[in-house]
Design a protein around this motif. Structure first.
Motif, PDB file in Angstrom:
ATOM      1  N   ARG A  72       0.838  -1.207   0.000  1.00 46.75           N
ATOM      2  CA  ARG A  72       0.000   0.000   0.000  1.00 46.75           C
ATOM      3  C   ARG A  72       0.872   1.256   0.000  1.00 46.75           C
ATOM      4  O   ARG A  72       0.616   2.225  -0.729  1.00 46.75           O
ATOM      5  N   ALA A  73       1.939   1.234   0.787  1.00 52.34           N
ATOM      6  CA  ALA A  73       2.841   2.395   0.857  1.00 52.34           C
ATOM      7  C   ALA A  73       3.501   2.636  -0.497  1.00 52.34           C
ATOM      8  O   ALA A  73       3.614   3.783  -0.952  1.00 52.34           O
ATOM      9  N   LEU A  74       3.922   1.573  -1.173  1.00 52.55           N
ATOM     10  CA  LEU A  74       4.545   1.724  -2.497  1.00 52.55           C
ATOM     11  C   LEU A  74       3.548   2.302  -3.494  1.00 52.55           C
ATOM     12  O   LEU A  74       3.884   3.186  -4.293  1.00 52.55           O
ATOM     13  N   ALA A  75       2.318   1.803  -3.447  1.00 51.77           N
ATOM     14  CA  ALA A  75       1.293   2.295  -4.378  1.00 51.77           C
ATOM     15  C   ALA A  75       1.031   3.779  -4.134  1.00 51.77           C
ATOM     16  O   ALA A  75       0.914   4.567  -5.079  1.00 51.77           O
ATOM     17  N   LEU A  76       0.977   4.155  -2.853  1.00 53.09           N
ATOM     18  CA  LEU A  76       0.671   5.557  -2.519  1.00 53.09           C
ATOM     19  C   LEU A  76       1.734   6.515  -3.040  1.00 53.09           C
ATOM     20  O   LEU A  76       1.417   7.603  -3.525  1.00 53.09           O
ATOM     21  N   THR A  77       2.991   6.094  -2.978  1.00 50.67           N
ATOM     22  CA  THR A  77       4.048   7.005  -3.415  1.00 50.67           C
ATOM     23  C   THR A  77       4.120   7.105  -4.937  1.00 50.67           C
ATOM     24  O   THR A  77       4.802   7.976  -5.453  1.00 50.67           O
ATOM     25  N   HIS A  78       3.432   6.206  -5.629  1.00 52.08           N
ATOM     26  CA  HIS A  78       3.468   6.250  -7.105  1.00 52.08           C
ATOM     27  C   HIS A  78       2.091   6.477  -7.702  1.00 52.08           C
ATOM     28  O   HIS A  78       1.860   6.173  -8.867  1.00 52.08           O
ATOM     29  N   ARG A  79       1.224   7.043  -6.900  1.00 50.95           N
ATOM     30  CA  ARG A  79      -0.138   7.362  -7.303  1.00 50.95           C
ATOM     31  C   ARG A  79      -0.110   8.200  -8.576  1.00 50.95           C
ATOM     32  O   ARG A  79       0.681   9.119  -8.713  1.00 50.95           O
TER      33      ARG A  79
END
Ligand code: DX5
Ligand code: ZN
Length: 218
Positions: free
Chosen positions: A210-217
């Motif tokens: 989830r953290a990785l996805a958020l930073t590459h939104r």
């Protein structure tokens, strides 16, 4: 940005405990396969009903089955909060999406890697989610198909034009190595089977994805 771990990679003899390992996830992704639409057989409605009774999080049912017009509504009626049918198998996809919504579920349409989105764009008003498969459906643990990212972008653009809140899900080979490009392309719901259940601590894997996805939104 939501994570939906696939229990296809979980221990099928201990599904209640396996759901407990991902209670910090947004959804539990349940792969229903009928050995006709895909060359694999998993589980059906009675098992999904049992999962609904014990799951700490909503169930995201992914139906890889023939004749979803006939079989999918029962999954919505049973209480699955999201029901995905494959458009390749549906006779009346718009009618089916409306039926799923009327039964209280989010209605979702899946596209196999070889299926183009454009012919189905006019279904968007009746959909809550589009699933862009990033492997050929049927099995967990396959390699991510980066060549599906243009389709994710295309769906994202269509959703933007159309307005409203329609989620875009990716499923297949999603891991810490591949989730960023999915997020950049416009996906916002990420299915991960082996990347979550193969991790020592499944809950930690969920948070990391989830953290990785958020930073590459997008
Ligand atoms: C494949 C299923 C996926 C599968 C994903 O047909 O729809 O949900 O479990 O597994 P991984 O994440 O291992 O590719
Ligand atoms: Zn799936």
């Amino acid at each position: 940005m939501q994570i939906s771990p696939s229990i296809l990679s979980a221990d099928f003899a201990n599904l209640e405990a396996e759901l407990g390992r991902i209670s910090n996830a947004d959804w539990a992704h349940v792969d229903v396969m009928d050995a006709h639409f895909v060359p694999n057989l998993t589980l059906g409605l009675p098992v999904v009903e049992a999962l609904l009774a014990v799951s700490p999080i909503p169930i995201d049912a992914h139906l890889m089955i023939e004749d979803p017009d006939r079989w999918a509504p029962a999954y919505a009626e049973a209480g699955c909060q999201s029901v995905t049918f494959h458009v390749e198998a549906a006779r009346e996809p718009r009618e089916l999406a409306r039926t799923l919504r009327a039964a209280g579920a989010r209605a979702s349409m899946a596209l196999k890697p070889g299926t183009a989105f454009a012919p189905y764009e006019d279904l968007l008003p009746d959909l809550d989610m589009v699933l862009v498969m990033t492997v050929e459906p049927g099995f967990g643990g396959q390699s991510f198909m980066a060549d599906q990212m243009p389709k994710v972008r295309q769906v994202r653009e269509a959703v933007r034009r159309h307005g409203g809140e329609i989620w875009i899900q990716v499923d297949g080979g999603v891991s810490a190595d591949t989730i960023e490009q999915c997020a950049e392309a416009g996906a916002d719901v990420f299915v991960a089977g082996s990347a979550v259940y193969g991790a020592e601590d499944a809950a930690v894997a969920v948070d990391e994805l989830r953290a990785l996805a958020l930073t590459h939104r997008h």
